[in-house]
Write an enzyme that holds these catalytic residues in place. Sequence first.
Site, PDB file in Angstrom:
ATOM      1  N   LYS A  60      51.353  37.779  51.115  1.00 29.47           N
ATOM      2  CA  LYS A  60      51.708  39.191  51.295  1.00 29.47           C
ATOM      3  C   LYS A  60      53.104  39.241  51.875  1.00 29.47           C
ATOM      4  O   LYS A  60      53.509  38.367  52.649  1.00 29.47           O
ATOM      5  CB  LYS A  60      50.734  39.880  52.260  1.00 29.47           C
ATOM      6  CG  LYS A  60      50.954  41.371  52.441  1.00 29.47           C
ATOM      7  CD  LYS A  60      50.490  42.258  51.280  1.00 29.47           C
ATOM      8  CE  LYS A  60      49.038  42.098  50.967  1.00 29.47           C
ATOM      9  NZ  LYS A  60      48.467  43.220  50.162  1.00 29.47           N
ATOM     10  N   ASP A  83      52.702  47.001  45.912  1.00 29.02           N
ATOM     11  CA  ASP A  83      51.898  47.301  47.077  1.00 29.02           C
ATOM     12  C   ASP A  83      52.377  48.658  47.603  1.00 29.02           C
ATOM     13  O   ASP A  83      53.089  49.386  46.897  1.00 29.02           O
ATOM     14  CB  ASP A  83      52.106  46.181  48.114  1.00 29.02           C
ATOM     15  CG  ASP A  83      50.973  46.062  49.118  1.00 29.02           C
ATOM     16  OD1 ASP A  83      50.793  46.996  49.927  1.00 29.02           O
ATOM     17  OD2 ASP A  83      50.283  45.036  49.084  1.00 29.02           O
TER      18      ASP A  83
END
Lengths: 313, 313, 313, 313, 313, 313
Positions: free
Chosen positions: D125, D165
């Site tokens: 991430k 995202d």
Amino acid sequence: MMNEDGKNRNGEAVTDGGSGSEPETALATARRQLERAASHADVDDGVVARLKHPTRVQQVSVPLRRDDGSLDVFTGFRAQHDDVRGPYKGGLRYHPEVTADECIGLSMWMTWKCAVMDLPFGGGKGGVAVDPKTLSDEERERLTRRFAEEIRNVVGPKKDVPAPDMGTGPQEMAWFMDAYSMQQGETTPGVVTGKPPVIGGSYGREEAPGRSVAIVTREAVDFYDWDIEDTTVAVQGFGSVGANAARLLDEWGAKVVAVSDVDGAIYDPDGLDTQDVEGHDERPGMVSGYDAPESLSNEELLELDVDVLIPAP
Amino acid sequence: MMNEDGKNRNGEAVTDGGSGSEPETALATARRQLERAASHADVDDGVVARLKHPTRVQQVSVPLRRDDGSLDVFTGFRAQHDDVRGPYKGGLRYHPEVTADECIGLSMWMTWKCAVMDLPFGGGKGGVAVDPKTLSDEERERLTRRFAEEIRNVVGPKKDVPAPDMGTGPQEMAWFMDAYSMQQGETTPGVVTGKPPVIGGSYGREEAPGRSVAIVTREAVDFYDWDIEDTTVAVQGFGSVGANAARLLDEWGAKVVAVSDVDGAIYDPDGLDTQDVEGHDERPGMVSGYDAPESLSNEELLELDVDVLIPAP
Amino acid sequence: MMNEDGKNRNGEAVTDGGSGSEPETALATARRQLERAASHADVDDGVVARLKHPTRVQQVSVPLRRDDGSLDVFTGFRAQHDDVRGPYKGGLRYHPEVTADECIGLSMWMTWKCAVMDLPFGGGKGGVAVDPKTLSDEERERLTRRFAEEIRNVVGPKKDVPAPDMGTGPQEMAWFMDAYSMQQGETTPGVVTGKPPVIGGSYGREEAPGRSVAIVTREAVDFYDWDIEDTTVAVQGFGSVGANAARLLDEWGAKVVAVSDVDGAIYDPDGLDTQDVEGHDERPGMVSGYDAPESLSNEELLELDVDVLIPAP
Amino acid sequence: MMNEDGKNRNGEAVTDGGSGSEPETALATARRQLERAASHADVDDGVVARLKHPTRVQQVSVPLRRDDGSLDVFTGFRAQHDDVRGPYKGGLRYHPEVTADECIGLSMWMTWKCAVMDLPFGGGKGGVAVDPKTLSDEERERLTRRFAEEIRNVVGPKKDVPAPDMGTGPQEMAWFMDAYSMQQGETTPGVVTGKPPVIGGSYGREEAPGRSVAIVTREAVDFYDWDIEDTTVAVQGFGSVGANAARLLDEWGAKVVAVSDVDGAIYDPDGLDTQDVEGHDERPGMVSGYDAPESLSNEELLELDVDVLIPAP
Amino acid sequence: MMNEDGKNRNGEAVTDGGSGSEPETALATARRQLERAASHADVDDGVVARLKHPTRVQQVSVPLRRDDGSLDVFTGFRAQHDDVRGPYKGGLRYHPEVTADECIGLSMWMTWKCAVMDLPFGGGKGGVAVDPKTLSDEERERLTRRFAEEIRNVVGPKKDVPAPDMGTGPQEMAWFMDAYSMQQGETTPGVVTGKPPVIGGSYGREEAPGRSVAIVTREAVDFYDWDIEDTTVAVQGFGSVGANAARLLDEWGAKVVAVSDVDGAIYDPDGLDTQDVEGHDERPGMVSGYDAPESLSNEELLELDVDVLIPAP
Amino acid sequence: MMNEDGKNRNGEAVTDGGSGSEPETALATARRQLERAASHADVDDGVVARLKHPTRVQQVSVPLRRDDGSLDVFTGFRAQHDDVRGPYKGGLRYHPEVTADECIGLSMWMTWKCAVMDLPFGGGKGGVAVDPKTLSDEERERLTRRFAEEIRNVVGPKKDVPAPDMGTGPQEMAWFMDAYSMQQGETTPGVVTGKPPVIGGSYGREEAPGRSVAIVTREAVDFYDWDIEDTTVAVQGFGSVGANAARLLDEWGAKVVAVSDVDGAIYDPDGLDTQDVEGHDERPGMVSGYDAPESLSNEELLELDVDVLIPAP
């Protein structure tokens, strides 16, 4: 006399044991020497165990299209013994008797040699099992280029740097470097040493063995507190090694009274003019044919009453 | 019966000559077979000469720190025979008798196998000369990881793809893949086949040999125009190969009347329920101990009057 | 006195503000200094904004299998501030207080230092948050090797060249270089400086800080037109820095009248024989125990009437 | 409801503890969850210790030349938690509150998610601490391209594959892929997922979350042995997730009796024609303005007597 | 006078044939010269055939976003003639008339120049067909960076090393090096020569042409056995070449009696103080405006009775 | 009829302008078409400007040792127009008239073709200016291998994928792939398409053009709502394209009433058995010599009253 590649003048691997019928291999000799040395030193057993084996041996097949159109396949090797101190370094030889074990043994010796001289290299050695005298120039070029392509993944300026050895010379290194550079896509002179100066080789390489003999001789003369001017020298053999050693000692003041080639020796008690005598490599037959005060047989040269005898047959 | 790795159940390299005292090496056998085959085909002599040699054999030393703190050095190999049809492919074996010549011979057979099945791969084979039964799990892991690091320059998804072989299995492939991936700096499942499914291995690999035997049997039944429902089958050995073959044939309608393990055979003229008999690998001793209508000796099984006899000892 | 790694002798990052309870971080100090310097120069605002941030910080986890079999995970860092002038350069420290911000601040100082000396390098700094005194030698080796593997993608001879720093030394650099070289597949001495000379390190590195102090002192003596023969010197601390500085100045003619270690000072108004006094690093306790004309307290040394006082505690 | 990126509709990282004033970080939550899970399983302590830390976090500075000519420097991150199961995988978010710890925590959740679904990926991430709403399109492009260049050494099709995202979408992925490809010198679509289909993205990605909700609903209906034809559904929110879920369930036979947007809900006890109602993303305000038999308040929708309530605000 | 880039002061490629209307291209001239030279030497026909062609020419499009927002596309080239002796070496020029053929011809001359001086480089040359005077500084930077990115696959420290040429200088080399280094991910000063010393360029490069003229002059004076103290010199043009040559000869003892710029010449039969005369590049107009004993027209300078006339217009 | 390589049956580049004496180049045509298309669409001027130029053209010299020992040097090209949509894709042609401009123009057409079909590729095209009919098989192999080595830095599975074109075929692709693979050190089938199936080529490639014609015909028949069973077809030319198209349409039910070769046509109002007529490529002369109900002249075929006329000369 052993030259830098661990072989005598006849190109035989030198061993210090082996009185039996079957000569000891270079690998067996090298391992025996290692064990003997280790017994005198405080070395971890694991280190000795490790040093008895090469890191890697790459064996390759080298197909060669002969000039007559037929195809022969030769076997090549590259043994790499230990690179803890730096990239592998050592010669590539063309000789019918080249084997993996011989390359391993010779590569071990290269490790010791580099370490003794504190050079930042480890030991390597390789070659092709072929008699180079049976190859045309074109065949030697094709063989060398293909061999370079086949071992290119294990060599390189920071990995393993080949050099000329028995049966190979500057020309083979030039072909090797060019084939490697084409594969890499960029000129890489650092992949071999011993290449011709015109493509980046070092000057003075050819004279180096003779120069080393001369330097060692001078150091010995100093050690015994002799005067170099009063030192008499006889040189057996007047090829690259003998001629370069003789001429340097002559230049430094020593009296070179006798030199020889295969056909006989010449002698001058007042010292020969070594620059004037053409070496065996320069013009075969000119040594024994030189107009000197005296002629000797090769045996007589070896028995002369001189201070220094240099055997460089 | 020879499995895919060119060895019989006892792990001995299979040769088809060699009646003398000294058994023929795998390499000698493979070359002899090549010559015999070439004599029946119109192939260029150069091609045959080339195919008698491997492209490359990499030999490496694999230092292993034993659990007791001592250091042993093992020798590993990777032979690569020919990659004209695609990357090299073949197993890695752990066995005390592994040699360069054995690996070369086996890699030649891998070339033929891939070509016969028209798979886009060439032949490779390698291994370490070690008896894996003398190693702890931790030692096997360290040995495998170090071996992977030492041969990583000649393997890779598009270069050479090892697989399990005698003495190695999915766990070794997992270690090998992980060591290789760490060196590469990225996860590279394609560097080996035969790894566990959880890290990218193929499902069905273990059942594949038995499945192949079943499929070949079915094809033979079709070829002879038999009815599979009427076909009787006896299976010698109920390990991974025998059990999988028996259960598939059973599922397809054949009547598996007898199976055996080392302790004896069981027999039911109406067909055994092969799913109900636990395989030798699943629970040793359960085959011959199964509650079947009849028990036979292993010899009797081989002499049963059946349509198909599957020897999978 | 601040050494080359921007820390004082106690290994604390040095800041020049921070009178409050919470000490200013190295990063905050470095940024404050940058702003102050920028206010005196004609520099583009964007350049200052850029220089307040590092190009990159890589944080890694370093799992360590302890000698007792348990597993600890430490956090390591490598901050790279600016490479406009050349590859990043700076130390790797092992200290429990290592943080990303500390590394960033220290890497900024390395940029300024390299630029001031016109060296073609930019600033880097890194380390592992670990107390090296709690590690066995084997643990330190495993930790260093794993750390090297985890940051290998951001270091290299032309990318970023680590060096010893607080808590690390030549041995750690040797492990780092070896781990990196194994990953690269070729010997790469240029990936670190400060390694042992036997594997390619520079001679004289250990003496360099003391030598620098001596040279600066000599330059100051010249600047004030003093005669070095008439210059008296007192040295606080006789470790690597103090002893090397004292001995060089002694050799150049200065009169080193007093030196000290933690236990007290020795004094000789005619000059001590600095070669004869064993340094604190060589044999602890031998300085204050040396048979000198007079003994002094550490405080008295600092108040001696000498021309040059070298604080090297 | 938590979407695939571990955030609720307001873009806040979701934690399941934190009743105090200072909310728990994503990292603290993830570690707490790991410990709780580990206490129920038989896992080696070392594995748990290792999983509490990311393999690597790369922090970079991203200089951005603003449209007005000034220069701002933003901080970007890429956390990589564990790649034992395959390359890292996870989103890149643009949000002012992005921190290293948040990225680490979210990357841990990605590891669990991939493992639960048996996908051959590990958790990653990253993101940039920036409010994308304050950037012009040109600034977002420059920021994204520079960010890609700064983290390119840790991403790649077999290393780490970013995805859209919070605050990023297909356009950012297209820029990222193009910047990465230019650096690599070859088109590399595999470096990101979620790119527009025209440059190699997958069709159906946008509808996937709603489709998942519909599938889960259908499975639940089956689990309870209901008849889908008799099942009544209310959907809170008619954006991408809600509308896609509603339309699929409608298509499969369910009776979607109520849907809502921020301004209110519509209701039809016989089932709405969900294809006819324009979604909030398609035309804001058209849901509550739709000509339906009845209007409800948002609260009333939540209290309807239906079989399935889908909260997709 | 031809400078190192094979052009005269007006930037026109120099040819030694071409009396007709259409001037001969650099390529045609270079080939004609090669043939003429080969006719005097014993060279294999195949070698000559090979040397008449470049190894490679890479042509690229260089899109440039102009300051006004529009987009222009320029064409760039890099010709590489021969790398047998080492990496390609040669300038990058910005000139509207740059063509592939011109680059090829100039690269051939670079091969000869490097070979004649025994430098281990081969010949290269390139450029962009653009008038640099029509570009703003920002446009020149963007153009140079993009050009570097487009040809980066064919250049590099061991492949091809560009240098400044007509229309380019140290600033362009700095941009080129930076763009290349960013693509490589590591600082690579060796990709260009002629960059500013602050980022690794060599000192003395700018003065080199004038220094060469002075050295050649001194050698000629020695050759004719003149005394340098008695030698009189006139220099036409006092730019970088002329001023550096004049000042060095002055320093070595020669009597520089006259120098000129576009506006006229100054004369002092006792020798001018060449350090005192500001060069045309340093302050235009200061040469002819210098307070010297006599003024001359430019024609008169050329007809002065001096020992050495240096034409450096 | 234009085939996929943008050339008509005589191998001439097709242009749609050019009534003057000097035919328009492929590049000029392609640019003119681009401008005309852009004038109908809303495209940014900068995009059009960019698309008028290729990204890159690499020109190389290809030395060829002729069978008689002499050396010829040929010029090869690879033009790469645009890779926004994916790697470059396009043929390599051997033809005396190949020029850089022709390759650029043809590469532009490849960009359009790939985009129209939504294939993830950009446009490339290349070739060697040589008449392949003047080369022996060995010379063609050496030329192709050397050409592959010279352009290997700009091609690759993810960079640029050549294909057969005018004057080249599967054999050339096999040589190209092998030479490239040897340079890469690993088998790389993806570097070319159109290679023989035995080394990884696709089945059905040769039949593809004829199949396309048949499919387009069937679609047209559907479009006009004809019944394929009632549709009559005449095919001019019965080579690879014509024969494959005819046989497929025949198989799908159409009535192929006439086909021709250079020597004349055959006619059967009830439909010929197209499988029975040997194609011109299979056995020249067998079409017009086929025992058909009627013979026609080539002109008569073109004037037949049929539903579909397929010109495939």
